[in-house]
Design a protein around this motif. Sequence first.
Motif, short mmCIF file in Angstrom:
data_model
loop_
_atom_site.label_atom_id
_atom_site.label_comp_id
_atom_site.label_asym_id
_atom_site.label_seq_id
_atom_site.Cartn_x
_atom_site.Cartn_y
_atom_site.Cartn_z
N UNK A 98 9.51 10.92 0.94
CA UNK A 98 8.80 12.10 0.45
C UNK A 98 7.35 11.72 0.12
N UNK A 99 6.48 12.72 -0.09
CA UNK A 99 5.07 12.43 -0.39
C UNK A 99 4.88 11.64 -1.69
N UNK A 100 3.81 10.88 -1.72
CA UNK A 100 3.47 10.07 -2.90
C UNK A 100 2.04 10.37 -3.33
N UNK A 101 1.86 10.56 -4.63
CA UNK A 101 0.51 10.71 -5.20
C UNK A 101 0.26 9.52 -6.11
N UNK A 102 -0.78 8.75 -5.81
CA UNK A 102 -1.17 7.62 -6.67
C UNK A 102 -2.22 8.14 -7.64
N UNK A 103 -1.91 8.02 -8.93
CA UNK A 103 -2.77 8.58 -9.98
C UNK A 103 -3.54 7.47 -10.70
N UNK A 104 -4.85 7.66 -10.82
CA UNK A 104 -5.69 6.80 -11.65
C UNK A 104 -6.18 7.65 -12.80
N UNK A 126 2.91 7.79 -8.66
CA UNK A 126 2.71 6.38 -9.00
C UNK A 126 1.45 6.27 -9.84
N UNK A 127 1.59 5.84 -11.07
CA UNK A 127 0.44 5.69 -11.96
C UNK A 127 -0.01 4.23 -11.98
N UNK A 128 -1.22 4.00 -11.54
CA UNK A 128 -1.79 2.65 -11.53
C UNK A 128 -2.13 2.23 -12.96
N UNK A 129 -1.70 1.02 -13.32
CA UNK A 129 -2.01 0.47 -14.64
C UNK A 129 -3.16 -0.53 -14.50
N UNK A 130 -4.21 -0.33 -15.26
CA UNK A 130 -5.39 -1.19 -15.14
C UNK A 130 -5.09 -2.62 -15.59
N UNK A 154 -13.97 -5.10 -11.49
CA UNK A 154 -14.34 -5.29 -10.09
C UNK A 154 -13.11 -5.50 -9.21
N UNK A 155 -11.99 -5.92 -9.82
CA UNK A 155 -10.75 -6.12 -9.07
C UNK A 155 -10.02 -4.80 -8.78
N UNK A 156 -10.32 -3.76 -9.56
CA UNK A 156 -9.55 -2.51 -9.46
C UNK A 156 -9.54 -1.93 -8.04
N UNK A 157 -10.69 -1.76 -7.36
CA UNK A 157 -10.62 -1.17 -6.02
C UNK A 157 -9.71 -1.93 -5.06
N UNK A 158 -9.81 -3.26 -5.05
CA UNK A 158 -8.98 -4.05 -4.15
C UNK A 158 -7.51 -3.96 -4.55
N UNK A 159 -7.22 -3.95 -5.85
CA UNK A 159 -5.84 -3.82 -6.30
C UNK A 159 -5.25 -2.48 -5.89
N UNK A 160 -6.04 -1.42 -6.03
CA UNK A 160 -5.55 -0.08 -5.68
C UNK A 160 -5.33 0.04 -4.17
N UNK A 161 -6.21 -0.53 -3.37
CA UNK A 161 -6.03 -0.51 -1.92
C UNK A 161 -4.76 -1.29 -1.55
#
Length: 322
Positions: A98-104, A126-130, A154-161
Amino acid sequence: MKVSLFAIAKVILLGLLSIFLILFLVFGSWVLWERNRDALAGIDFYSGKVELSHDIRYNLTLDEIPERTYRHIVLTTEYLGNIKAIISEPTVIPKEGIPVVIILGGLEVDADIFRLIHDPGENIYVIFKYPYTPEYWYEGTPIVEIPVIRKSMLNVPAQVVALHKWVSKQPWTEKGRVTFAGFSFGAMFLPAIYHLADSHDEVLNPGVIAYAGADISDLLYMNMDKIDSPWRSIAALLGETAIYSIEPVRHLPYMNNEFLLINGTRDDQVSRYSWEKLHRMVPQPKTVVILDEGHMHPRKPELTKKLVKISREWLRERGLIN
């Protein structure tokens, strides 16, 4: 041979001036380097192998919300540290996924946000935890924590990808139906995330950017109300420089997708100047929604529910969620 006090004072003064000059040159060189190097160079980090190391279910009873399964997961990477997230999913998932929404969301976002999604539908959230939380600051010392905060941001974008790639490969994910929704603090990262993914030829779906602005320095200035001017402007500029690689202005022109942009006219944390600049710089196609509201906050659940509803309807119209 006698040395006069004047001569000694002169030597000391010259020594202090030399030290000051060296520090000024080093600091100035750092500022120029940070503000002029390629934006992607400061956030394009290789994750290496990504593995699920923890997957723990927990109980969460929410009134008026259908029974769902809640999980806390940790992904271990070779070079990006641990990626943490919390998941809300239906108790039964069809084999096609089913569809997934990743929330920041906000810096201290947790499972309570699921209380504000009253009609989750047949979707996974899916809630991303910083990688950094305020408790680390209070338990540590500034001289140690400031570099850690910078590295974490600075790590956040790469972690989220990396999280997006992992989620997209899971059997519970419907192919081609993973998207992002960023709110407030989290929304500020989305321009860098989309630009970084695009640079690696990773196609992302349309996304939601709510209560963000284009200028980190302005954002910091707006929220540093306990610091008197002119130190407030200096502190905001230095803070922006430290994380200049995620400055939205540097990534907005490269956001090759469709976006829903939401802001409030009475926002006292993101200035009109900043969010209007964001709206101008995001390429078409885009949908702009301007509310007669202040900034979103956990103490304003009705506003958050309104934002969730607007976002869900927009995503549903584009076939991204059920």
